[in-house]
Design a protein around this motif. Structure first.
Motif, mmCIF file in Angstrom:
data_model
loop_
_atom_site.group_PDB
_atom_site.id
_atom_site.type_symbol
_atom_site.label_atom_id
_atom_site.label_comp_id
_atom_site.label_asym_id
_atom_site.label_seq_id
_atom_site.Cartn_x
_atom_site.Cartn_y
_atom_site.Cartn_z
ATOM 1 N N GLU A 60 -1.678 2.970 6.925
ATOM 2 C CA GLU A 60 -2.105 4.315 5.733
ATOM 3 C C GLU A 60 -1.545 5.465 6.518
ATOM 4 O O GLU A 60 -1.528 6.672 5.899
ATOM 5 C CB GLU A 60 -3.820 4.097 5.929
ATOM 6 C CG GLU A 60 -3.939 5.462 4.421
ATOM 7 C CD GLU A 60 -5.510 5.270 4.218
ATOM 8 O OE1 GLU A 60 -6.196 5.707 3.310
ATOM 9 O OE2 GLU A 60 -6.939 4.694 5.148
ATOM 10 N N LYS B 87 -7.406 -6.640 -2.254
ATOM 11 C CA LYS B 87 -6.921 -6.414 -3.861
ATOM 12 C C LYS B 87 -5.338 -7.558 -3.998
ATOM 13 O O LYS B 87 -6.360 -8.262 -5.684
ATOM 14 C CB LYS B 87 -6.596 -5.009 -4.227
ATOM 15 C CG LYS B 87 -5.438 -5.058 -5.704
ATOM 16 C CD LYS B 87 -5.073 -3.593 -6.074
ATOM 17 C CE LYS B 87 -4.128 -3.198 -6.963
ATOM 18 N NZ LYS B 87 -3.387 -2.432 -7.634
ATOM 19 N N ASN C 267 0.922 -1.180 -0.115
ATOM 20 C CA ASN C 267 0.254 0.134 0.248
ATOM 21 C C ASN C 267 0.953 1.248 0.280
ATOM 22 O O ASN C 267 0.406 2.198 -0.014
ATOM 23 C CB ASN C 267 -1.041 0.052 1.515
ATOM 24 C CG ASN C 267 -0.128 -0.227 2.359
ATOM 25 O OD1 ASN C 267 0.916 -0.339 2.817
ATOM 26 N ND2 ASN C 267 -0.963 0.485 3.340
ATOM 27 N N GLY D 92 2.509 5.349 -9.206
ATOM 28 C CA GLY D 92 1.123 4.736 -8.876
ATOM 29 C C GLY D 92 1.069 3.230 -8.651
ATOM 30 O O GLY D 92 1.164 2.471 -8.519
ATOM 31 N N THR E 129 2.606 8.007 -1.400
ATOM 32 C CA THR E 129 1.001 7.579 -1.190
ATOM 33 C C THR E 129 0.567 6.353 -0.525
ATOM 34 O O THR E 129 1.473 5.646 -0.826
ATOM 35 C CB THR E 129 0.205 7.732 -1.961
ATOM 36 O OG1 THR E 129 0.822 8.817 -3.697
ATOM 37 C CG2 THR E 129 -1.133 7.897 -1.882
ATOM 38 N N GLU F 244 -8.836 -2.173 1.732
ATOM 39 C CA GLU F 244 -8.488 -1.883 -0.021
ATOM 40 C C GLU F 244 -7.618 -2.736 -0.380
ATOM 41 O O GLU F 244 -7.623 -3.491 -1.393
ATOM 42 C CB GLU F 244 -9.057 -0.408 -0.592
ATOM 43 C CG GLU F 244 -10.246 -0.221 0.044
ATOM 44 C CD GLU F 244 -10.479 1.509 -0.581
ATOM 45 O OE1 GLU F 244 -8.833 1.463 -0.932
ATOM 46 O OE2 GLU F 244 -11.387 1.590 -0.201
ATOM 47 N N THR F 245 -6.392 -2.621 0.111
ATOM 48 C CA THR F 245 -4.924 -2.763 -0.683
ATOM 49 C C THR F 245 -4.607 -4.898 -0.090
ATOM 50 O O THR F 245 -4.960 -5.180 -1.544
ATOM 51 C CB THR F 245 -3.823 -2.400 -0.164
ATOM 52 O OG1 THR F 245 -3.826 -0.801 -0.057
ATOM 53 C CG2 THR F 245 -2.909 -2.908 -0.841
ATOM 54 N N GLU G 46 4.403 8.056 -6.127
ATOM 55 C CA GLU G 46 3.190 9.098 -6.474
ATOM 56 C C GLU G 46 3.090 8.822 -8.122
ATOM 57 O O GLU G 46 2.087 9.636 -8.761
ATOM 58 C CB GLU G 46 3.319 10.393 -5.634
ATOM 59 C CG GLU G 46 3.196 11.045 -4.330
ATOM 60 C CD GLU G 46 3.533 12.005 -3.735
ATOM 61 O OE1 GLU G 46 3.686 13.425 -4.922
ATOM 62 O OE2 GLU G 46 2.970 12.242 -2.615
ATOM 63 N N LYS H 125 -1.925 3.699 1.153
ATOM 64 C CA LYS H 125 -3.456 3.489 0.362
ATOM 65 C C LYS H 125 -3.682 2.872 1.912
ATOM 66 O O LYS H 125 -3.703 2.569 2.306
ATOM 67 C CB LYS H 125 -3.766 3.030 -0.988
ATOM 68 C CG LYS H 125 -2.989 2.894 -2.019
ATOM 69 C CD LYS H 125 -3.223 4.349 -2.298
ATOM 70 C CE LYS H 125 -4.940 4.533 -3.150
ATOM 71 N NZ LYS H 125 -5.194 5.617 -3.399
ATOM 72 N N ASP H 126 -5.460 2.903 1.748
ATOM 73 C CA ASP H 126 -6.234 2.253 2.759
ATOM 74 C C ASP H 126 -5.628 0.453 2.894
ATOM 75 O O ASP H 126 -5.423 -0.057 1.708
ATOM 76 C CB ASP H 126 -7.508 2.475 2.558
ATOM 77 C CG ASP H 126 -8.439 1.552 3.310
ATOM 78 O OD1 ASP H 126 -8.227 1.812 4.226
ATOM 79 O OD2 ASP H 126 -8.912 0.175 3.263
#
Length: 600
Positions: free
Chosen positions: A224, A249, A192, A199, A239, A245-246, A196, A241-242
């Motif tokens: 996060e 995924k 996660n 991505g 960055t 969610e990661t 930047e 990420k949550d």
């Protein structure tokens, strides 16, 4: 569960055909159950593998470069006794951790070792002085297979983390020995943490452990909220990420690759109802068991994940939390500093390729110091201590008694704030006050003599243990209204649920009323500077470290200062304060923590 049932009859085709003539094939599972316990592959005269294979998962978290046994409370764990009382046990030290892990692996051919992040960062001098190369070397010797990143892996930025993974000499300090640093033998997972610009994850998002026909996938994430607890420079260009969610995924990615057994390594944790490492939070009457951020994460991570190894809060727990399908799932954490390790049995089903959840069992074990030291770790520690000794053994001051790092306002925190105020006044005589974040104070100072020193002597190594982050001391201008707001942010906003009480320099006083809620807990009318009320319209010159000056720990107002002046690192400020203000015959007394009046 039929733990002795046999599996994979297709590997013995002749046996398969003989059985097929006698029975109707309803399913592969029915066939497996029909095989005798001593089924063999008659063609090759070898036993067929069992349907179920126990896999040993050894795990730990938040080592923070503690190669030598940590001292004081940092080197003890609490054990719950059968009669309900507790006792403390000395624990930790990589020489002992290595022995315990090696002993635990004996008799377990299917064994994998994983970690939950913060292996490095905020490390003692023996590791931190060398940018944590010694800890990576130790982890390689421990046969660590995989770890997630933690927030402290970003203390020196993504490029330095990449060097720890891939090896190479430090870009400014160069090589410390004749042998170039080779980097980690194990993968750091950062699913996660994204670049930047691209991505994409800065390191591998997942890794698959394989042993013969058994395979288990590992997904690694950090919290996060890492940017709020790491210096802005350390997370520049990244960055976060949550977590849920990661993980969800990449669980799908692993499943598409045929990997159905999955473990999540999550550098986020919880707060058990007991501080005892062997507290049973699943026992009837255990109350809430566990609370904190990991609970919501565990409740929402896909049921495809079979177990969660966690960290960050430095707590010890082995709990089950139901997944979104309502099925119990193991969630573990092994305290910190190498004081515990977790031994989890994952029962792998060769028919399904998944973990039989009902068979998962887990327990935390103490890294006691009553076992033989691992000789290779002793040699490693000796090598790096020899290199560190000329710096680490240098006296920087004298104290008259222990300076503990305990309490809402700690003597150690006050001492650091006073040192930063004194340093600030050297840079700018108009400096009015200093504020120190509690998380930046990693230990207290101990009066008792250590090897090579006398009672009350403070060495550079001890100072480094207290302040290992290499933050700078920054001066900024704030209005009185902003100073008041910053103090209220200790107990409101991002810090409402878990207050972070700033350590104040001498002269700053106020009342903290814990009977109230939110920002009202800081009594505005009580705030004084050298006895005078803070004037909301006046300008005050405030010394903080660079972490707070960047708005860290939820202190957004401290990130809004003006007229910045950046000084030397905070450890240098502390060393200078101790050296100038103490001697063997006139040591510094621990500050009395009376700057904050607490109403309960």
């Amino acid at each position: 569960m039929p733990a002795t049932s046999q599996s994979n009859p297709s590997r013995g085709r002749r046996t398969f055909r003989m059985l097929a003539a006698a029975i109707t094939l309803a399913s592969a599972g029915a066939l497996a159950a029909a095989l005798p316990a001593d089924a063999h592959d008659s063609k090759h005269s070898r036993p067929l593998p069992s349907r179920y294979q126990d896999v040993q998962l050894l795990s730990f978290n938040d080592l923070h470069g503690n190669l030598e046994p940590p001292s004081g409370s940092s080197g003890r764990v609490t054990e719950l006794q059968a009669d309900g009382t507790t006792k403390t046990i000395d624990a930790g030290g990589v020489e002992y951790l290595a022995t315990h892990l090696r002993q635990a692996r004996q008799g377990h051919p299917y064994s994998v070792t994983a970690a939950g992040g913060d292996m490095v960062g905020a490390s003692p001098l023996i590791s931190g002085l060398f940018h944590d190369e010694p800890t990576i070397e130790a982890l390689n010797k421990l046969d660590l297979d995989v770890t997630s990143v933690g927030n402290h892996e970003f203390d020196e930025g993504a490029k330095e983390l990449g060097r720890l993974q891939n090896g190479g000499c430090h870009p400014t300090d160069g090589c410390y020995t004749d042998t170039p640093f080779e980097g980690a033998d194990f993968p750091y997972l950062a699913a996660n943490v994204l670049n930047e610009k691209t991505g994409k994850p800065i390191l591998k998002p997942y890794w698959v452990w394989k042993k013969k026909d058994v395979k288990i996938g590992f997904i690694g994430v950090t919290l996060e909220g890492t940017p709020g607890i790491v210096s802005a420079e350390g997370v520049k260009g990244l960055t976060f990420k949550d977590e849920v969610e990661t993980i969800n995924k990449y669980a799908k990615v692993l499943q598409r690759q045929g990997v159905k057994s999955i473990v999540a390594l999550i550098h986020e944790g919880g707060f058990p109802a007991s501080t005892a490492y062997n507290y049973d939070c699943d026992a009837p009457g255990a109350g809430a068991g566990i609370s904190g951020p990991i609970v919501d994460i565990a409740k929402n991570v896909t049921p495809a994940v079979d177990a969660l190894v966690t960290g960050h809060t430095h707590n010890a727990y082995v709990c089950t939390i139901n997944d979104p399908a309502g099925r119990p799932r193991m969630v573990t954490s092994a305290s910190s500093f190498g004081r515990l390790y977790t031994d989890t049995t994952l029962t792998y089903d060769r028919f399904t390729g998944d973990i039989a959840r009902t068979a998962v069992k887990s327990a935390n074990h103490v890294v006691t110091r009553d076992v033989p030291k691992a000789p290779d770790m002793t040699q490693l520690i000796s090598k790096w201590n020899t290199l560190a000794a000329p710096i680490g053994n240098r006296p920087i001051g004298y104290i008259s008694a222990d300076v503990p790092n305990t309490g809402t306002e700690s003597p150690m925190g006050d001492l650091i704030a006073d040192a930063q105020l004194a340093y600030g006044k050297q840079l700018d005589p108009e400096t009015d006050l200093a504020l120190m974040n509690p998380g930046g104070v990693r230990a207290g100072l101990t009066y008792a003599a250590k090897a090579g020193e006398g009672d009350g002597v403070v060495t550079y190594a001890e100072g480094f243990t207290v302040q290992p982050f290499a933050n700078t001391v920054n001066l900024q201008d704030f209005t009185g209204a902003q100073v008041i707001q910053a103090l209220k942010e200790q107990v409101s906003g991002a810090n409402a649920a878990a207050p972070k009480i700033l350590q104040p320099s001498s002269g700053l006083t106020y009342t903290l009323d814990l009977t109230k809620s939110g920002a009202d807990r800081v009594v505005t009318d009580s705030i004084r500077l050298n006895g005078a009320p803070i004037d909301p319209a006046a300008t005050y010159r405030v010394a903080t470290n660079s972490f707070l000056a960047g708005g860290g720990d939820g202190f957004t107002t401290l990130g809004l200062g003006t007229n910045d002046l950046v000084g030397a690192d905070d450890l240098a400020a502390l060393a200078q304060y101790l050296t100038a203000g103490s001697s063997a015959t006139s040591p510094i007394a621990p500050p009395v923590p009376n700057r904050i009046t607490i109403v309960q």
